[in-house]
Design a protein around this motif. Structure first.
Motif, PDB file in Angstrom:
ATOM      1  N   ASN A 105       1.620   9.769  76.630  1.00  0.00           N
ATOM      2  CA  ASN A 105       2.929   9.172  76.368  1.00  0.00           C
ATOM      3  C   ASN A 105       2.914   7.688  76.709  1.00  0.00           C
ATOM      4  N   ALA A 106       3.766   6.926  76.041  1.00  0.00           N
ATOM      5  CA  ALA A 106       3.887   5.497  76.357  1.00  0.00           C
ATOM      6  C   ALA A 106       5.236   4.984  75.889  1.00  0.00           C
TER       7      ALA A 106
ATOM      8  N   MET B 249       9.082   1.087  71.010  1.00  0.00           N
ATOM      9  CA  MET B 249       8.271   2.211  70.565  1.00  0.00           C
ATOM     10  C   MET B 249       8.152   3.235  71.677  1.00  0.00           C
ATOM     11  N   LEU B 250       8.305   4.505  71.322  1.00  0.00           N
ATOM     12  CA  LEU B 250       8.105   5.611  72.248  1.00  0.00           C
ATOM     13  C   LEU B 250       6.977   6.464  71.685  1.00  0.00           C
ATOM     14  N   VAL B 251       5.877   6.527  72.381  1.00  0.00           N
ATOM     15  CA  VAL B 251       4.746   7.354  71.966  1.00  0.00           C
ATOM     16  C   VAL B 251       4.783   8.623  72.793  1.00  0.00           C
TER      17      VAL B 251
ATOM     18  N   THR C  89       5.338   9.185  67.298  1.00  0.00           N
ATOM     19  CA  THR C  89       5.796   7.887  67.776  1.00  0.00           C
ATOM     20  C   THR C  89       7.147   7.574  67.151  1.00  0.00           C
ATOM     21  N   TYR C  90       8.067   7.069  67.959  1.00  0.00           N
ATOM     22  CA  TYR C  90       9.408   6.713  67.508  1.00  0.00           C
ATOM     23  C   TYR C  90       9.550   5.194  67.594  1.00  0.00           C
TER      24      TYR C  90
ATOM     25  N   ALA D   1      12.718   5.519  63.795  1.00  0.00           N
ATOM     26  CA  ALA D   1      11.850   6.039  62.739  1.00  0.00           C
ATOM     27  C   ALA D   1      10.735   6.853  63.393  1.00  0.00           C
ATOM     28  N   LYS D   2      10.567   8.095  62.956  1.00  0.00           N
ATOM     29  CA  LYS D   2       9.544   8.969  63.519  1.00  0.00           C
ATOM     30  C   LYS D   2       8.305   8.951  62.632  1.00  0.00           C
TER      31      LYS D   2
END
Length: 245
Positions: free
Chosen positions: A83-84, A101-103, A108-109, A126-127
């Motif tokens: 995760n990041a 960004m969410l990994v 990733t979002y 955006a996914k």
């Protein structure tokens, strides 16, 4: 909507630089003699290898990267959970563009906070797949890989706590910033890769910073690493705020 945000390439470039900075000190010739004294000295490449391997074993960390006054990337990375959380800010034409960004594992979002597609996305995330952005390299050992240090085409030297990696001959450290435009080969007039990379190793034996000279034709990138082992919390956005990228 196909999303390939600038943030993906920029962070991947920073990651790739760490994994691609390579070199090896030439060992002096020692006459073959049973009387030759043993030595416990380690070379710069040995010490840098040890620091990279120790750093690579850490489960979590924070990273901040500045490319001149044009790009700033801040990231919290959890290698154990894949995760990041990342924020990329770019300055262009007097406009500030911010991307979050969410990994989270394979997904990733991406959210455009300001500039770019912010007005069009209206706060939505955006996914996309993590692999499609190349961000899976964050968690598979590439970030602090010591393997490229066996390349004899470049040299590692030490000054204090700094280890400088410099290409020699026809070898280059990368060509990595071709990724900044969203992937593919670098443009013919772009940098062929950093001319040198300086790693700073802290008293704890972990990599605390990098300076990438020649990251682009006109800029030097600086990267700092901190908060190793600190908790990193990354949560998926609310489903109602997510669109397929």
């Amino acid at each position: 909507m196909k999303i390939r945000p600038f943030a993906a390439g920029a962070l991947l470039a920073a990651v790739a630089i760490v994994g691609s900075a390579c070199g090896k000190d030439a060992a002096p010739d020692t006459p073959a003699s049973s009387d030759a004294p043993a030595t416990s000295e380690t070379t710069a490449v040995d010490e840098l290898t040890a620091a990279l391997e120790k750093t690579g074993a850490e489960k979590t960390l924070k990273m901040a990267m500045d490319l001149g006054e044009v790009v700033r990337i801040e990231a919290e990375i959890d290698n154990a959970a894949s995760n990041a959380r990342m924020t990329t800010t770019t300055e262009a034409g007097g406009e500030s563009n911010v991307i979050e960004m969410l990994v989270i594992g394979p997904n990733t979002y991406v959210q455009y906070v300001s500039g770019g597609l912010a007005e069009q996305m209206k706060g939505k995330w955006a996914k996309v797949t993590t692999a499609s952005l190349g961000q899976d390299g964050l968690f598979n050992g590439e970030m602090f890989s010591a393997e490229p240090l066996s390349d004899e085409g470049v040299k590692v030297t030490k000054s204090g706590s700094d280890y400088t990696v410099v290409p020699s001959g026809d070898s280059k450290i990368g060509g990595l910033f071709g990724e900044l435009g969203g992937g593919g080969e670098p443009a013919p007039d772009s940098s062929g890769g950093p001319t040198s990379v300086v790693f700073t190793v802290g008293a704890d034996g972990l990599i605390s910073g990098m300076k990438i000279v020649g990251a682009t034709p006109d800029e030097t990138a600086t990267v700092t690493f901190s908060d190793y082992g600190a908790p990193v919390v990354v949560e998926e956005p609310d489903a109602k705020d997510v669109v397929e990228g």
